[in-house]
Design a protein around this motif. Structure first.
Motif, PDB file in Angstrom:
ATOM      1  N   SER A   1       0.833  -1.197   0.000  1.00 21.35           N
ATOM      2  CA  SER A   1       0.000   0.000   0.000  1.00 21.35           C
ATOM      3  C   SER A   1       0.870   1.250   0.000  1.00 21.35           C
ATOM      4  N   SER A   2       0.381   2.297  -0.630  1.00 18.68           N
ATOM      5  CA  SER A   2       1.129   3.555  -0.694  1.00 18.68           C
ATOM      6  C   SER A   2       1.319   4.150   0.694  1.00 18.68           C
ATOM      7  N   SER A   3       0.346   3.955   1.589  1.00 16.23           N
ATOM      8  CA  SER A   3       0.479   4.494   2.940  1.00 16.23           C
ATOM      9  C   SER A   3       1.616   3.808   3.700  1.00 16.23           C
ATOM     10  N   SER A   4       1.810   2.496   3.462  1.00 22.49           N
ATOM     11  CA  SER A   4       2.910   1.778   4.102  1.00 22.49           C
ATOM     12  C   SER A   4       4.257   2.268   3.578  1.00 22.49           C
ATOM     13  N   ILE A   5       4.320   2.508   2.276  1.00 25.93           N
ATOM     14  CA  ILE A   5       5.564   3.007   1.685  1.00 25.93           C
ATOM     15  C   ILE A   5       5.899   4.385   2.249  1.00 25.93           C
ATOM     16  N   GLN A   6       4.918   5.262   2.331  1.00 27.66           N
ATOM     17  CA  GLN A   6       5.146   6.596   2.866  1.00 27.66           C
ATOM     18  C   GLN A   6       5.573   6.550   4.334  1.00 27.66           C
TER      19      GLN A   6
ATOM     20  N   GLN B   1       9.155   5.254   4.541  1.00 26.66           N
ATOM     21  CA  GLN B   1      10.105   6.277   4.127  1.00 26.66           C
ATOM     22  C   GLN B   1      10.293   7.326   5.213  1.00 26.66           C
TER      23      GLN B   1
ATOM     24  N   ALA C   1      10.780   3.855  -2.689  1.00 26.15           N
ATOM     25  CA  ALA C   1       9.732   3.463  -3.633  1.00 26.15           C
ATOM     26  C   ALA C   1      10.127   2.302  -4.531  1.00 26.15           C
ATOM     27  N   ASN C   2      11.355   2.266  -5.017  1.00 27.84           N
ATOM     28  CA  ASN C   2      11.754   1.251  -5.982  1.00 27.84           C
ATOM     29  C   ASN C   2      12.690   0.200  -5.400  1.00 27.84           C
TER      30      ASN C   2
END
Length: 293
Positions: free
Chosen positions: A31-36, A39, A52-53
């Motif tokens: 999920s994008s929230s987990s990535i954010q 980070q 991200a990558n």
């Protein structure tokens, strides 16, 4: 040299209170929230990192590197990040799940702190080497020179260093390292950042008023009162308040005392710079309490 004596790792893992989980499939979309969230967490120690990558192995390496800066004293632990069902990024220590990257920073910090074995100065009592010898350094550099140039795997106990730092050295295989440590509690950093914000305000009347309020409720209370409740909530959510840079590690594969001196200076300079940078990040987070900055 004396054989290393340290608390059993199994005892620490029981304190964490999480059972080992089966490795999830990597087919789950993160999920994008987990990535954010991940980070934001890792950037407290690696400010230029972009997760991200990165694959799971690279993320785990970044988490390991971050731990060297956070200074929890868990360098003997294998740190992993795993992709879990539901798109969460799980944080693991020696295959035990501590939580998710999306968990509140305060909760994650408490989980790692429960694994610590720290002395009265906040320095880790855990050995870095799983096996090997730990030695108390004698005055002067003769003993250390012999260790660096001739010894097999070794690790020194903490010794005092200039500017309120402590340091220890060791070798594992060809990896010769120096770790420097200076405690930087989040609350103290926020206080420093709050004073810095006030000192940078150009409006002298406003600056004097905040300094007067600081006598009654402390500089942070005065600043938060001027900014409103929103900034206080943002501070509590920020990993920067709970994950601070307390240590730095530098390495070489050379077996010379001059090389050791070089990495010692490198680690010291890195810790100084990182601790100053995190104050600046908190200054940015606190921002200006009004116009005229």
């Amino acid at each position: 040299m004396t054989q290393a004596t340290k608390p059993k790792k199994e005892t620490v893992q029981k304190e964490v209170g999480h059972k080992e989980a089966a490795r999830p499939s990597n087919d789950s979309a993160v999920s994008s929230s987990s990535i954010q969230a991940l980070q934001a967490l890792l950037r407290t120690a690696l400010p230029d990192l972009n997760v991200a990558n990165l694959n799971a192995e690279q993320l785990s390496a970044a988490l390991t590197q971050a731990h060297e800066s956070w200074g929890y004293g868990l360098r003997h632990v294998r740190h992993e990040i795993r992709t879990e069902d539901g798109g969460e990024l799980g944080l693991y220590a020696d295959r035990a799940r501590l939580g998710s990257a999306a968990d509140a920073p305060e909760a994650l910090a408490a989980a790692y702190a429960s694994m610590q074995a720290a002395d009265e100065q906040g320095r880790s009592a855990w050995a870095v080497l799983p096996e090997g010898h730990r030695v108390m350094l004698e005055p002067g550099h003769r003993q250390l020179k012999v260790l660096v140039e001739d010894a097999r795997d070794f690790e020194t106990h903490w010794a005092a260093a200039p500017n309120g730092m402590s340091q220890r050295s060791g070798r594992q295989g060809d990896d010769l390292w120096v770790e420097v440590f200076r405690a930087a509690p989040g609350r103290d950093l926020v206080q420093d950042a709050a004073w810095e914000v006030v000192e940078r305000i150009k409006d002298r009347a406003l600056r004097r008023e905040l300094q007067r309020r600081a006598e009654e409720k402390g500089i942070l209370g005065a600043l938060l009162g001027a900014r409103g409740e929103g900034i206080e909530a943002a501070m509590k959510r920020s990993p920067s308040l709970h994950f601070t840079v307390n240590a730095a590690v530098a390495r070489t594969q050379e077996r010379s005392f001059e090389a050791w001196r070089g990495v010692q200076k490198e680690a010291t300079a890195a810790l100084d710079a990182a601790q100053q940078a995190q104050v600046e990040r908190l200054v940015s987070l606190l921002g200006s309490p009004g116009r005229g900055r």
